[in-house]
Design a protein around this motif. Structure first.
Motif, mmCIF file in Angstrom:
data_model
loop_
_atom_site.group_PDB
_atom_site.id
_atom_site.type_symbol
_atom_site.label_atom_id
_atom_site.label_comp_id
_atom_site.label_asym_id
_atom_site.label_seq_id
_atom_site.Cartn_x
_atom_site.Cartn_y
_atom_site.Cartn_z
ATOM 1 N N ILE A 194 0.832 -1.212 0.000
ATOM 2 C CA ILE A 194 0.000 0.000 0.000
ATOM 3 C C ILE A 194 0.859 1.253 0.000
ATOM 4 O O ILE A 194 0.658 2.171 -0.813
ATOM 5 C CB ILE A 194 -0.949 0.002 1.218
ATOM 6 N N TYR A 195 1.842 1.310 0.876
ATOM 7 C CA TYR A 195 2.638 2.530 1.008
ATOM 8 C C TYR A 195 3.647 2.708 -0.116
ATOM 9 O O TYR A 195 3.881 3.826 -0.578
ATOM 10 C CB TYR A 195 3.348 2.537 2.369
ATOM 11 N N ILE A 196 4.242 1.617 -0.575
ATOM 12 C CA ILE A 196 5.175 1.727 -1.705
ATOM 13 C C ILE A 196 4.436 2.136 -2.976
ATOM 14 O O ILE A 196 4.887 3.003 -3.731
ATOM 15 C CB ILE A 196 5.931 0.398 -1.920
ATOM 16 N N ALA A 197 3.272 1.508 -3.208
ATOM 17 C CA ALA A 197 2.478 1.848 -4.395
ATOM 18 C C ALA A 197 1.978 3.279 -4.311
ATOM 19 O O ALA A 197 1.969 4.013 -5.323
ATOM 20 C CB ALA A 197 1.297 0.891 -4.522
ATOM 21 N N ALA A 198 1.571 3.711 -3.133
ATOM 22 C CA ALA A 198 1.102 5.085 -2.960
ATOM 23 C C ALA A 198 2.237 6.082 -3.205
ATOM 24 O O ALA A 198 2.018 7.164 -3.752
ATOM 25 C CB ALA A 198 0.534 5.271 -1.563
ATOM 26 N N PHE A 199 3.439 5.712 -2.805
ATOM 27 C CA PHE A 199 4.617 6.574 -3.014
ATOM 28 C C PHE A 199 4.846 6.832 -4.498
ATOM 29 O O PHE A 199 5.278 7.919 -4.904
ATOM 30 C CB PHE A 199 5.852 5.929 -2.385
ATOM 31 N N PHE A 200 4.561 5.816 -5.315
ATOM 32 C CA PHE A 200 4.734 5.955 -6.767
ATOM 33 C C PHE A 200 3.443 6.394 -7.461
ATOM 34 O O PHE A 200 3.314 6.279 -8.686
ATOM 35 C CB PHE A 200 5.221 4.634 -7.366
ATOM 36 N N ASP A 201 2.494 6.886 -6.661
ATOM 37 C CA ASP A 201 1.218 7.412 -7.188
ATOM 38 C C ASP A 201 0.418 6.371 -7.973
ATOM 39 O O ASP A 201 -0.233 6.703 -8.975
ATOM 40 C CB ASP A 201 1.475 8.647 -8.076
ATOM 41 N N ALA A 202 0.467 5.128 -7.545
ATOM 42 C CA ALA A 202 -0.329 4.085 -8.196
ATOM 43 C C ALA A 202 -1.801 4.296 -7.865
ATOM 44 O O ALA A 202 -2.138 4.791 -6.780
ATOM 45 C CB ALA A 202 0.120 2.709 -7.717
ATOM 46 N N ASP A 203 -2.679 3.957 -8.794
ATOM 47 C CA ASP A 203 -4.102 4.165 -8.530
ATOM 48 C C ASP A 203 -4.666 3.079 -7.627
ATOM 49 O O ASP A 203 -4.028 2.063 -7.355
ATOM 50 C CB ASP A 203 -4.906 4.251 -9.833
ATOM 51 N N ARG A 204 -5.876 3.303 -7.163
ATOM 52 C CA ARG A 204 -6.519 2.430 -6.188
ATOM 53 C C ARG A 204 -6.696 1.001 -6.719
ATOM 54 O O ARG A 204 -6.536 0.026 -5.984
ATOM 55 C CB ARG A 204 -7.887 3.018 -5.821
ATOM 56 N N VAL A 205 -7.004 0.878 -8.002
ATOM 57 C CA VAL A 205 -7.226 -0.443 -8.603
ATOM 58 C C VAL A 205 -5.942 -1.270 -8.598
ATOM 59 O O VAL A 205 -5.952 -2.464 -8.277
ATOM 60 C CB VAL A 205 -7.752 -0.302 -10.046
ATOM 61 N N LEU A 206 -4.830 -0.629 -8.934
ATOM 62 C CA LEU A 206 -3.548 -1.333 -8.968
ATOM 63 C C LEU A 206 -3.130 -1.775 -7.563
ATOM 64 O O LEU A 206 -2.646 -2.895 -7.366
ATOM 65 C CB LEU A 206 -2.467 -0.446 -9.579
ATOM 66 N N ILE A 207 -3.333 -0.910 -6.594
ATOM 67 C CA ILE A 207 -2.993 -1.252 -5.205
ATOM 68 C C ILE A 207 -3.806 -2.460 -4.751
ATOM 69 O O ILE A 207 -3.276 -3.385 -4.129
ATOM 70 C CB ILE A 207 -3.239 -0.052 -4.270
ATOM 71 N N ALA A 208 -5.101 -2.448 -5.062
ATOM 72 C CA ALA A 208 -5.966 -3.566 -4.677
ATOM 73 C C ALA A 208 -5.538 -4.861 -5.366
ATOM 74 O O ALA A 208 -5.675 -5.954 -4.801
ATOM 75 C CB ALA A 208 -7.411 -3.248 -5.031
ATOM 76 N N SER A 209 -4.982 -4.738 -6.558
ATOM 77 C CA SER A 209 -4.535 -5.919 -7.298
ATOM 78 C C SER A 209 -3.243 -6.489 -6.728
ATOM 79 O O SER A 209 -2.991 -7.695 -6.832
ATOM 80 C CB SER A 209 -4.319 -5.560 -8.774
#
Length: 230
Positions: free
Chosen positions: A110-125
């Protein structure tokens, strides 16, 4: 000719044949980078591409292998039965380790993906990356992710863990057979367990247990963490 190439019997023979050749190569060389799964995937990709076999035909033709994923996990229960005394003696440590591993795995994504501005769908995946494929895809779907992406990520994580896991554990000086099994099963699910079985019966049994515990723990923690963070 196209009907033959896209038939279930041909595709099933192709998959099994390529895998058996990869197993033979791995046993001859004993190189981690030549793990049968790591070799089979690119070889099958190239061969099916050259033969013009569509993804739909390949999926349909190999459905029996997909079905056997479930029973293969259940078979691990026999190994657990053989190590039941060891499990009882270390049940608290095992549950604690899996809980911490699951929570850290989810939060790190969650935090690494958020750091790279990943969208909610990608994080959930990506959240259930360390869980065996059927469970991971279900968790991702219910969280609003894309199961197809989850399946690919889970396979990549499993291959990576199965190949480099024992090497990392040795370099860290981890000698506990239980710790090795937990690490391989929790981080690399089925592929990690296959490698853990090569290390020993205890490692294989604990790794098989870790698959189920990790799946259950992740299925519980993902919605809880999402609710807390939102």
């Amino acid at each position: 000719m196209d009907n033959l190439l896209n038939s279930e019997i041909f595709i099933l023979t192709l998959v099994v044949g390529v895998y058996l050749l990869a197993v033979w190569l791995y046993r001859k060389t004993r190189l981690a980078l030549l793990h049968p799964v790591l070799i089979s995937i690119p070889v099958l990709t190239v061969v099916t591409r050259l033969l013009g076999i569509s993804y739909e035909s390949f999926e349909q033709g190999s459905r029996i292998i997909t079905f056997l994923l479930g029973p293969s996990v259940v078979v691990l229960g026999y190994l657990l039965y053989e190590q039941v005394t060891c499990l009882k003696e270390n049940i608290v440590s095992i549950l604690t380790a899996v809980f911490v591993g699951s929570a850290v795995g989810i939060l790190s994504v969650i935090y690494i993906a958020a750091f790279f501005d990943a969208d909610r769908v990608l994080i959930a995946s990506l959240q259930p990356k360390s869980v065996t494929t059927p469970i991971a895809m279900s968790i991702a779907a219910k969280s609003g992710g894309i199961p197809a992406i989850t399946a690919v990520v889970v396979i990549v994580v499993g291959i990576f863990g199965g190949v480099v896991g024992p090497f990392i554990l040795d370099k860290l000086g981890i000698t506990s057979r239980i710790a090795k099994g937990l690490a391989m099963g929790s981080a690399a699910h089925g592929l990690g367990t296959a490698r853990a079985m090569e290390l020993g019966t205890v490692e294989g049994a604990i790794s098989g247990l870790a698959i189920g515990l990790m799946g259950t723990m992740t299925a519980i923690l993902v919605p809880l963490i999402e609710t807390f963070l939102n």
